[in-house]
Design an enzyme around this catalytic site. Structure first.
Site, short mmCIF file in Angstrom:
data_model
loop_
_atom_site.label_atom_id
_atom_site.label_comp_id
_atom_site.label_asym_id
_atom_site.label_seq_id
_atom_site.Cartn_x
_atom_site.Cartn_y
_atom_site.Cartn_z
N ARG A 150 -0.84 -48.03 -7.33
CA ARG A 150 -0.87 -48.82 -6.10
C ARG A 150 -1.76 -50.04 -6.29
NH1 ARG A 150 -2.66 -43.96 -2.39
NH2 ARG A 150 -4.07 -43.86 -4.16
N GLY A 169 -8.18 -7.24 4.07
CA GLY A 169 -9.09 -7.31 5.21
C GLY A 169 -8.53 -8.01 6.43
N ARG A 197 -3.36 3.32 8.42
CA ARG A 197 -3.67 2.13 7.62
C ARG A 197 -2.56 1.11 7.65
NH1 ARG A 197 -4.80 4.47 1.73
NH2 ARG A 197 -6.07 2.58 1.57
N LYS A 243 0.83 -1.20 0.00
CA LYS A 243 0.00 0.00 0.00
C LYS A 243 0.86 1.25 0.00
CE LYS A 243 -3.79 -0.47 2.38
NZ LYS A 243 -4.38 -0.77 3.69
N ARG A 256 -3.17 -1.71 -6.40
CA ARG A 256 -2.32 -2.90 -6.25
C ARG A 256 -2.67 -3.89 -7.35
NH1 ARG A 256 -5.40 -4.58 -0.83
NH2 ARG A 256 -7.38 -5.17 -1.75
N ARG A 304 3.67 -50.42 -8.13
CA ARG A 304 4.26 -50.79 -6.84
C ARG A 304 3.68 -52.13 -6.39
NH1 ARG A 304 3.06 -46.97 -1.80
NH2 ARG A 304 1.03 -47.96 -1.96
N HIS A 325 -8.53 -33.91 8.17
CA HIS A 325 -8.85 -35.11 7.38
C HIS A 325 -9.69 -34.74 6.16
CE1 HIS A 325 -11.40 -38.64 6.41
NE2 HIS A 325 -10.24 -39.27 6.52
N TYR A 348 11.56 -36.59 -12.69
CA TYR A 348 10.14 -36.29 -12.80
C TYR A 348 9.49 -36.15 -11.43
CZ TYR A 348 9.23 -41.15 -11.54
OH TYR A 348 9.18 -42.34 -10.87
N MET A 389 -5.77 -7.22 8.35
CA MET A 389 -5.28 -6.35 9.42
C MET A 389 -6.20 -5.15 9.55
SD MET A 389 -1.21 -6.62 8.87
CE MET A 389 -1.29 -6.18 7.17
N GLU A 434 11.77 -44.50 1.00
CA GLU A 434 10.85 -43.90 1.98
C GLU A 434 11.29 -44.16 3.41
OE1 GLU A 434 6.95 -45.49 1.13
OE2 GLU A 434 7.79 -47.35 0.40
N GLY A 450 9.08 -41.78 -1.88
CA GLY A 450 7.75 -41.78 -1.28
C GLY A 450 7.81 -40.82 -0.11
N THR A 451 7.59 -39.55 -0.41
CA THR A 451 7.87 -38.53 0.61
C THR A 451 6.84 -38.48 1.73
OG1 THR A 451 6.99 -36.93 -0.96
CG2 THR A 451 9.38 -37.02 -0.70
N ASN A 452 5.69 -39.15 1.54
CA ASN A 452 4.77 -39.21 2.68
C ASN A 452 5.38 -40.04 3.80
OD1 ASN A 452 3.08 -37.86 0.99
ND2 ASN A 452 1.72 -39.59 0.60
N ASP A 453 5.77 -41.29 3.44
CA ASP A 453 6.39 -42.14 4.44
C ASP A 453 7.76 -41.61 4.84
OD1 ASP A 453 4.81 -44.22 5.42
OD2 ASP A 453 4.89 -45.26 3.50
N CYS A 475 6.93 -39.49 -5.68
CA CYS A 475 5.53 -39.84 -5.86
C CYS A 475 4.69 -39.55 -4.62
CB CYS A 475 5.39 -41.29 -6.28
SG CYS A 475 6.01 -42.44 -5.05
N SER A 482 12.15 -43.85 -6.53
CA SER A 482 11.04 -42.90 -6.45
C SER A 482 10.85 -42.56 -4.98
CB SER A 482 9.77 -43.51 -7.04
OG SER A 482 8.71 -42.61 -6.89
P1 ADP Z 1 -7.69 -2.45 3.63
O1 ADP Z 1 -6.26 -2.75 3.46
O2 ADP Z 1 -8.41 -3.40 4.52
O3 ADP Z 1 -8.38 -2.21 2.32
P2 ADP Z 1 -7.45 0.40 3.92
O4 ADP Z 1 -6.28 0.90 4.67
O5 ADP Z 1 -7.32 0.43 2.44
O6 ADP Z 1 -7.78 -1.06 4.43
O7 ADP Z 1 -8.67 1.27 4.39
C1 ADP Z 1 -10.00 0.87 4.56
C2 ADP Z 1 -10.94 1.82 3.85
O8 ADP Z 1 -10.76 3.16 4.28
C3 ADP Z 1 -10.75 1.82 2.36
O9 ADP Z 1 -12.00 1.84 1.75
C4 ADP Z 1 -10.00 3.08 2.11
O10 ADP Z 1 -10.26 3.58 0.83
C5 ADP Z 1 -10.53 4.01 3.19
N1 ADP Z 1 -9.52 5.03 3.53
C6 ADP Z 1 -8.29 4.79 3.99
N2 ADP Z 1 -7.61 5.93 4.17
C7 ADP Z 1 -8.42 6.93 3.81
C8 ADP Z 1 -8.29 8.36 3.75
N3 ADP Z 1 -7.16 8.95 4.09
N4 ADP Z 1 -9.36 9.06 3.33
C9 ADP Z 1 -10.50 8.44 2.99
N5 ADP Z 1 -10.70 7.12 3.02
C10 ADP Z 1 -9.67 6.36 3.42
MG MG Z 2 -7.76 -1.01 0.99
MG MG Z 3 4.86 -45.62 1.48
#
Ligand code: ADP
Ligand code: MG
Ligand code: MG
Length: 928
Positions: A582, A122, A113, A44, A357, A638, A475, A896, A124, A790, A811-814, A876, A809
């Protein structure tokens, strides 16, 4: 004023790393950093710097680099230098804006941010509107002439700050807000006026006081420091850790923090906010794609509180802004030479870019975009082959959901095995079979808290599997991936009650027979019956893409396939042979298992030979089918490997049945006769005699540690007639198909050898039988005899073994089990803790442990080739289809890799990328 930035509790600062530049400014048309500095600035921050340098409209600010986060993780605080440089940058920002943070008539507000090197959407946290307090909110109200907006921004700050910084549950705020809406009879958030929002703010403050035992901080500088540190901490939250684990991102990187002047999309009807892609991320079509909302801020678009509008609508509402946005994003795409995912905000008719991005996309889109960009001259073919993550090719091999209109997502679990499944809910494996087995083709989804090996028959017939517990290596996850079947695992919001045969989620109750749809690619559980689109393994675009990648590949890709049907499938996906067939799986067929059981129950060699004779033609038929499917390619077969008791009933079940027999009625007895028919029980009268006999044999075969017991070549050495029969079936089949013109290359593989003598013993049998068959049939075929490596001992004495073995060959599981001394089936109890504590970075059964097991692979290859320079070496295990393990196999010089048919495409691309990155000197992993 500067000193107030350091809260008094943090007087003891750790030693600074002298001279480190921690803070990078951007604004006023230029930036300290640039787009290449993702390591320091995160994706970012690097994007914001790059856009600023390009003269795009970006609100100014500064990025605190990842080193500060790493420092924070080590010491629980940052060095004085970070604070100083941050103060400095804040001053610069204040000057540029002609505002002061949270002060005066026109207060500066900022967002804080998160942003790491690899985007973790989403995962962090971010805090908006920082700088607001009881005073500045009034100034903002006055200045904007919009008290509603000012108070709404303030309540959002308290809410976000409370949750992210002070760890107050979101619900605590939501309750207050919903109660207020109810009280005011407001339908939408926007229906609450300034007065109502003021009341919300007062109550929010009480929530803070109650949960955090402190007041919401009024000092803007204190807010900033606390928010920064909280964002650093959010690197370590469970979501983020989990995301990194499944995406193979190192925990050590840390996140950067971006502090950026706020712009407001919630100022009224000439303001708004939105997100978009320069191309369609679902299918790759070249179209402007995105959504926006008028009079809204940040998260509103994605949070679902209001339904956003398609971005094309913006053209009608604000044509000038729309055109500018298109122009900017087109420029960004050209600049980055990749599809962009962007965020923007419009404040009073003026456009601001907030993020750009490289956009995440499905496998289908990844291939299409790569192809288009080559055509458009944006990238070369060589660059294109790195634009698709090998794992994404799976998308072409599995069905997809056909989503028209809005779908009701009930819960989100882990995308354990991709694809789509639509069916009726069942809660037990037996019920799944009752509905979907034996030619009754009702599509079912098996819903369990967790699956166990006992559910396997239900998993076989189900369209998809949903579990409420368990991770990516549970599982359910492992088994379904092997089957190429859709699975959503660990959907924790779903409460599964297997006894009551119901599941509860989002306040709704679902019973057996209700329809749900699963998206194993995203982990979504969707209500109702959606349509699915069929897989497209012969998609012309994908084939074209592969035709660019494949020529780089220097190692072969084979498939693990036990039966002709799987072999045919594997060929269709481009497998160049079979790396593991097998034979025991052939015995599980309905017609064969009685003879197999008779063979095991045989009292002596003579009886055993009688049973083996019956198995011979069946086994031969299977081999014929496999050889035909692989015409022209090698097939590695085998000899029998698993402990024999796997073919018999469990000791416990038998004991229970024997006990029941004493007082069983006629009906129960009849059921028992049916059940034990294969073991020679033909009538009720046989039960009394045969069941104890059977139990005796089962007890003889019972082992305390079957994984390390009577299995592998130990079976063929103690019962040479088994190896004899299998060799005969192989060579008779080979001779038969070669008469029809099929080019056949059998490779007979001896399992679990640990030294030369075992190998020599089994190889002698195979070669003798081959000569016998060739003499009888007056026809020869070329063949090899080799072994699976193995056991660590086998790797250590590989030079010896290679005197007899013509191929290895792994057998990396075993080999992983025996090297690490852990059993794969029991490791799930330990693994989560190990990952959590960082003792292991990955599940060693999913990603080859290069450090340990990998050393043995390397060493055995070298030692084996010392004896036999032309030694063919492959792998394998499960790892043969995992991209990073494939890369390792390439580096070690294997001939292979072999994997399940559904992983063949992935392995082909991974092997091509490994070789191409070597040759072209580009960094692999471009696609992350
Ligand atoms: P994420 O990485 O989860 O997308 P962001 O840091 O991009 O989080 O921010 C979350 C929201 O807040 C986004 O919709 C972003 O556009 C908005 N936002 C972040 N900084 C600003 C800012 N300086 N002014 C207006 N909106 C912002
Ligand atoms: Mg964002
Ligand atoms: Mg085996």
């Amino acid at each position: 004023m500067a000193t107030t930035m350091m809260p008094e509790t943090e007087v003891e600062k750790t030693e600074k790393k002298s001279g480190t530049k921690y803070v990078y400014f951007f604004g006023g048309g230029k930036a300290d950093g640039n787009g290449k500095m993702k390591d320091e600035l995160g994706g970012k921050g690097a994007g914001l710097a790059e856009m600023t340098n390009a003269g795009l409209p970006v609100p100014p600010g500064f990025t605190i680099q990842t080193e500060a986060c790493r420092e924070y993780m080590r010491n629980n605080s940052v060095s004085v230098d970070v604070d100083r440089q941050m103060e400095q940058a804040l001053k610069q920002l204040e000057q540029l804006q002609g505002q002061r943070l949270g002060k005066g008539e026109n207060p500066l507000l900022v967002s804080v941010r998160s942003g790491a090197k690899f985007s973790m959407p989403g995962m962090m946290d971010t805090i908006l509107n920082l700088g607001l307090n009881d005073e500045s909110v009034e100034a903002l109200a006055k200045r904007s002439n919009n008290p509603r907006f000012a108070n709404d921004s303030y309540r959002r700050l308290i809410q976000m700050f409370g949750n992210v910084v002070l760890d107050i549950p979101k619900d605590a705020f939501d309750e207050v807000f919903e109660a207020k809406k109810k009280q005011k009879k407001a339908r939408l958030d926007t229906d609450l006026d300034a007065k109502a929002l003021k009341e919300v703010i007062e109550e929010y403050k009480k929530v803070v006081k109650k949960h955090a035992k402190r007041d919401f901080p009024q000092n803007p500088q204190e807010q900033l420091v606390m928010a920064r540190d909280a964002v650093f901490r959010s690197w370590q939250n469970d979501r983020a850790k989990h995301y990194r684990r499944i995406n193979n991102i190192s925990d050590d990187l840390g996140t950067a923090v971006n502090v950026q002047a706020m712009v407001f999309g919630n100022l009224g009807e000439t303001s708004g906010t939105g997100v978009g892609f320069t191309r369609n991320p679902a299918n790759g079509n070249k179209e402007f794609y995105g959504e926006f909302l008028l009079n809204a801020q940040g998260e509103d678009v994605v949070s679902g509180v209001r339904t956003p509008v398609h971005i094309l609508e913006l053209e009608k509402l604000m044509p000038a802004v729309y055109n500018q946005l298109r122009e900017i994003t087109t420029r960004l795409e050209k600049h980055y030479k990749d599809m962009q995912d962007f965020e923007f905000t419009i404040q009073d008719g003026k456009l601001y870019m907030l993020q750009t991005r490289n956009g995440k996309r499905t496998g289908l889109a990844a291939v299409r975009v790569a192809l288009q960009m080559v055509e458009e001259g944006l990238i070369t073919k060589d660059e294109a082959i790195f634009r698709v993550d090998p794992n994404q090719l799976y998308d072409f091999l599995v069905p997809r959901l056909d989503e028209k209109g809005k779908v009701e997502v009930l819960a989100k679990g882990l995308p354990a095995s991709p694809g789509a499944a639509v069916g009726q809910i069942v809660f037990t494996a037996d019920e799944a079979v009752a509905k979907a087995g034996h030619g009754k083709n009702v599509p079912v989804i098996l819903v369990r808290a967790e699956t166990t090996p006992e559910d396997i028959h239900g998993m076989e017939v189900a369209k998809g599997i949903l579990t409420s517990r368990g991770g990516m290596t549970s599982h359910a996850a492992v088994v379904t991936r092997g089957m190429g079947k859709c699975c959503v695992a660990g959907a924790g919001d779903i409460e599964v009650n297997e006894k009551a045969r119901e599941m509860r989620v989002k306040g709704k109750v679902f019973k057996e027979g209700d329809w749900i749809s699963l998206d194993g690619t995203t982990g979504r559980v969707i209500e109702g019956r959606l349509n699915t689109l069929p897989p497209s393994p012969d998609d012309p675009e994908m084939l074209k893409f592969m035709s660019w990648a494949d020529p780089y590949r220097t190692i072969g890709v084979r498939a693990n396939a036990d039966i002709p049907r799987d072999a045919i499938q594997a060929r269709a996906f481009g497998a160049e042979g079979i790396g593991l067939c097998r034979t025991e799986h052939m015995f599980f067929g309905e017609k064969k298992i009685p003879h197999m059981r008779a063979m095991i129950l045989a009292k002596d060699e003579k009886e055993r030979r009688v049973a083996l004779k019956k198995l011979l033609p069946m086994q031969r038929e299977d081999f014929i089918g496999v050889f035909r499917a692989m015409d022209g390619f090698p097939v590695t077969i085998r000899t029998l490997d698993p402990p024999l008791h796997e073919f018999l009933p469990s000791r416990e079940a038998l004991m229970v049945d024997l006990a029941t027999l004493a007082y069983a009625d006629a009906k129960q007895k009849k059921a028992l006769v049916e059940q034990y028919h294969d073991y020679g029980v033909k009538a009720v009268g046989d039960l009394k005699k045969k069941l104890p006999e059977l139990l005796k044999r089962v007890e003889q075969l019972h082992e305390l540690n079957p994984m390390l017991g009577h299995r592998g070549c130990r079976l063929g050495i103690t019962y040479p007639e088994i190896t004899e029969m299998q060799a005969r079936a192989i060579f008779e089949a080979a001779v038969a198909v070669s008469r029809d013109g099929v080019k056949v290359h059998p490779e007979v593989m001896i399992p679990l050898t640990s030294g030369l003598k075992e190998m020599a013993n089994q190889a002698a049998i195979v070669r003798r039988v081959a000569d016998e068959v060739f003499a009888e049939k007056e026809r020869r075929v070329d063949y090899l005899v080799g072994t699976m490596i193995e056991l660590p001992r086998a790797a250590l004495v590989a030079d010896e073994i290679a005197k007899e073995a013509e191929f290895f060959s792994f057998g990396t599981n075993d080999l992983t089990q025996t090297t690490m001394g852990i059993s794969r089936d029991d490791f799930n109890k330990v693994l989560p803790t190990y990952l959590e504590l960082g003792i292991l970075k990955q599940d060693p059964f999913a990603v080859l442990d290069r450090e340990g097991v990998g050393q043995l692979v390397r060493m055995a290859t070298e030692r084996g080739r010392k004896t036999r320079p032309q030694l063919k070496v492959g792998i394998c295990g499960e790892h043969g289809g995992e991209p990073s393990s494939v890369e390792f196999c390439y580096q070690v010089g294997l001939n292979y890799v072999s994997c399940s048919p559904f992983r063949v495409l992935t392995a082909r691309l991974a092997a091509a990328q490994a070789a191409a990155s070597d040759k072209l000197k580009v960094e692999a992993g471009r696609t992350k």
